[in-house]
Enzyme design. Structure first.
Site, short mmCIF file in Angstrom:
data_model
loop_
_atom_site.label_atom_id
_atom_site.label_comp_id
_atom_site.label_asym_id
_atom_site.label_seq_id
_atom_site.Cartn_x
_atom_site.Cartn_y
_atom_site.Cartn_z
N GLU A 1 31.42 35.20 37.85
CA GLU A 1 32.49 34.17 38.32
C GLU A 1 32.39 33.84 39.63
O GLU A 1 32.40 34.72 40.60
CB GLU A 1 33.86 35.09 38.01
CG GLU A 1 34.17 35.66 36.55
CD GLU A 1 35.49 36.51 36.53
OE1 GLU A 1 36.04 36.23 37.62
OE2 GLU A 1 35.87 36.91 35.59
N ASP B 1 44.73 38.06 43.91
CA ASP B 1 43.94 38.96 44.49
C ASP B 1 44.30 39.84 45.51
O ASP B 1 45.23 39.63 46.31
CB ASP B 1 42.86 37.98 45.25
CG ASP B 1 42.30 37.24 44.38
OD1 ASP B 1 42.00 37.55 43.12
OD2 ASP B 1 42.10 35.93 44.58
#
Length: 270
Positions: A51, A62
């Site tokens: 990714e 995140d």
């Protein structure tokens, strides 16, 4: 639709009786050329899929490690076109390359243009953590035209109806976020992960769509645990942390390769 490299890599792992290992790294971390070297080390250590993160200034999903890595990439001047450079280099390793991006950068770049440039670079698909299928009409058209897999997320809070709707819109795999929270390494895998995969399989039984689990995996033992019930194991913060902790790039590359080898042994042990 033509079989993508992502679909091929997941099928290859399945045929070997194991889960796929999927590693994440922001493009441009710590700079563009160095990020390519880190990804090469991840693949050399055993990652099947990479990714490639598109660094973003407001990464709501995140945790602190990936945010810090993205900040480094942004400070280095990483652009969306640089992301495609990294994707091209990733595809050259033989691993499947997908982009992980929030929706805003894609929309600003131009939806059709983004899909076309990614396909041209050898990318296989895109993970969009903050986009839901009901709002992805333009994206669906663009990715279908470019031959890309669309990867949406499901979570422990997803209703059965939401699981059905989301998985029907996915290609390549469905991303099962194992907990309600942000990314980051954890001492144990969330106990919600297996249940989420089980519920998701109930709605993907006919399609056979692979289910890959992310959020919190940081050791080979944890990778083995997740690999016992999922089709793919997704690891990001652990790779970023090893680069952040290293005194220089070469030391970081050694640490990244070793970590990938540990995780790869884990997914192969189950």
């Amino acid at each position: 639709m033509t079989v993508t490299t992502l679909q091929s890599k997941l099928a290859e792992a399945r045929d070997q009786g194991r889960a796929a290992l999927i590693g994440y790294l922001p493009a441009g971390f710590p700079d563009v050329e160095s990020s390519i070297k880190v990804i090469e080390a991840m693949v050399a250590g055993g990652c099947d899929v990479i990714e490639v993160g598109l660094p973003y200034s407001d990464p709501m999903m995140d945790g602190p490690t990936i945010q810090r890595a993205a900040d480094v990439a942004l400070a280095a001047g990483t652009t969306t076109d640089d992301v495609f450079r990294v994707v091209e280099a990733t595809a050259a390793t033989g691993a499947a390359a997908v982009v992980m991006s929030y929706w805003n950068p894609i929309e600003r770049y131009g939806v059709e243009r983004f899909a076309g440039e990614l396909a041209k670079a050898g990318g296989a698909g895109v993970i969009t953590p903050d986009l839901i299928p009901e709002e992805a009409g333009e994206w669906t058209v663009a990715t279908d035209a470019a031959g890309l897999d669309r990867i949406f997320l499901v979570a422990p809070s997803s209703t059965d109806r939401r699981l059905e709707l989301t998985t029907r819109a996915c290609g390549g795999f469905v991303y099962a976020a194992s907990l309600m929270g942000v990314t980051g390494t954890r001492t144990q895998v969330a106990d919600t992960a297996a249940g989420l995969v089980r519920r998701t399989r109930e709605v993907t039984r006919d399609s056979g769509l692979p289910i890959c689990v992310g959020l919190g995996i940081s050791t080979g033992v944890q990778a083995a645990e997740v690999a016992s019930y999922a089709d793919g194991v997704i690891v990001g913060a652990g790779f970023c942390q090893r680069v952040l902790d290293a005194p220089d790039l070469e030391t970081g590359l050694i640490a990244v390769t070793s970590f990938a080898e540990e995780l790869a042994a884990g997914v192969r042990s189950r």
